[in-house]
Design an enzyme around this catalytic site. Structure first.
Site, PDB file in Angstrom:
ATOM      1  N   SER A   1       0.849  -1.194   0.000  1.00 35.61           N
ATOM      2  CA  SER A   1       0.000   0.000   0.000  1.00 35.61           C
ATOM      3  C   SER A   1       0.880   1.238   0.000  1.00 35.61           C
ATOM      4  O   SER A   1       2.083   1.174   0.304  1.00 35.61           O
ATOM      5  CB  SER A   1      -0.876  -0.009   1.258  1.00 35.61           C
TER       6      SER A   1
ATOM      7  N   TYR B   1      -4.050  -0.103   9.841  1.00 36.49           N
ATOM      8  CA  TYR B   1      -3.854  -0.471   8.439  1.00 36.49           C
ATOM      9  C   TYR B   1      -2.445  -0.105   7.979  1.00 36.49           C
ATOM     10  O   TYR B   1      -1.759  -0.914   7.330  1.00 36.49           O
ATOM     11  CB  TYR B   1      -4.897   0.232   7.574  1.00 36.49           C
TER      12      TYR B   1
END
Length: 258
Positions: free
Chosen positions: A146, A159
């Protein structure tokens, strides 16, 4: 004449989290490049739909549910694929979850749930399928990292921590398994609109900031990740391992945009 090293004919791919969003687009891309593809997730109806789409591309598939929090389900997925296809050449780990919460308010349960799916779940799948690949001295593993593997995003600390861990897990496995024919890489998507995040992006201040910081001035289309996956899964990437391939419209390269 197409470059033959990108051809995935006679390869078998498993895409965990392959029934929606990024995973589904990658599953389609691998199939279009010639691979037989098994898209798996926790929901049988979604698995059936995704497998039917693969078969519509004249590739073979299976309908097998799996849950990255359940090692037994991953073992079953591997065993059924090996029984049907004889081997698994490619693994894509696309299962993941996130939740926006001010970090001071993140509960132990929320933190553990996100990290268990995004990091430990990825590790479980790499262990289960990696053992099979190591026995064959061949494999291609593609994890999903990510932007938050590199930079922090506001109020998604769990996250962000999980995806930073995925990046280092990728590198760690890469150096352990490189001499045994198993390449481990990751794709780090920029901001891609999916069913899960479109309400957070469209017309919101957060969405506007993402666009401001993305030089291409648009969100990605999930189909634009397929090429990166096909490349990393193919023999064209035979000397690439431990790499985090960023597909972000220039986001991480960006400083001042105006």
């Amino acid at each position: 004449m197409p470059y033959q090293a990108f051809d995935l004919t006679n390869k078998t791919a498993v895409v965990i989290g392959g029934t929606s969003g990024i995973g589904r687009a990658i599953a389609h891309g691998l199939a279009e490049a010639g691979a037989d593809v098994v898209p798996s997730s926790r929901r049988l109806e979604q698995v059936k739909e995704a497998a039917a789409e693969i078969r519509a591309l004249d590739r073979r598939s299976l309908e097998v549910v799996s849950d990255v929090s359940d090692r037994a389900s991953l073992n079953e997925l591997l065993n059924k694929c090996v029984s049907e296809f004889g081997k698994v050449d490619i693994l894509v780990n696309s299962a993941g979850k996130t939740k926006r919460t001010p970090t001071v308010e993140v509960s132990d349960e929320e933190w553990t749930d996100i990290l268990n799916t995004n990091v430990t779940g990825t590790l479980r799948a790499c262990q289960v399928f990696g053992r099979h690949m190591l026995e064959r001295n061949y494999g291609r593993i593609i994890n999903i990292a990510s932007l938050t593997s590199f930079v922090a995003l506001y109020e998604v600390a769990a996250y962000s921590a999980s995806k930073a861990a995925v990046a280092m897990l990728t590198k760690s496995l890469a150096i352990e398994w490189a001499a045994r024919g198993v390449n481990v890489n990751a794709i780090a998507p920029g901001v891609f609109r999916t069913a899960l995040n479109e309400k957070l992006l469209d017309g919101s201040e957060r969405g506007k900031e993402f666009l401001l910081r993305t030089p291409m001035k648009r969100f990605g289309k999930v189909e634009e990740l397929a090429g990166a996956a096909v490349f990393l899964a193919s023999d064209a990437a035979s000397f690439i391992t431990g790499e985090i391939l960023v597909v972000d419209g220039g986001f991480l390269a960006s400083g001042v945009n105006q």
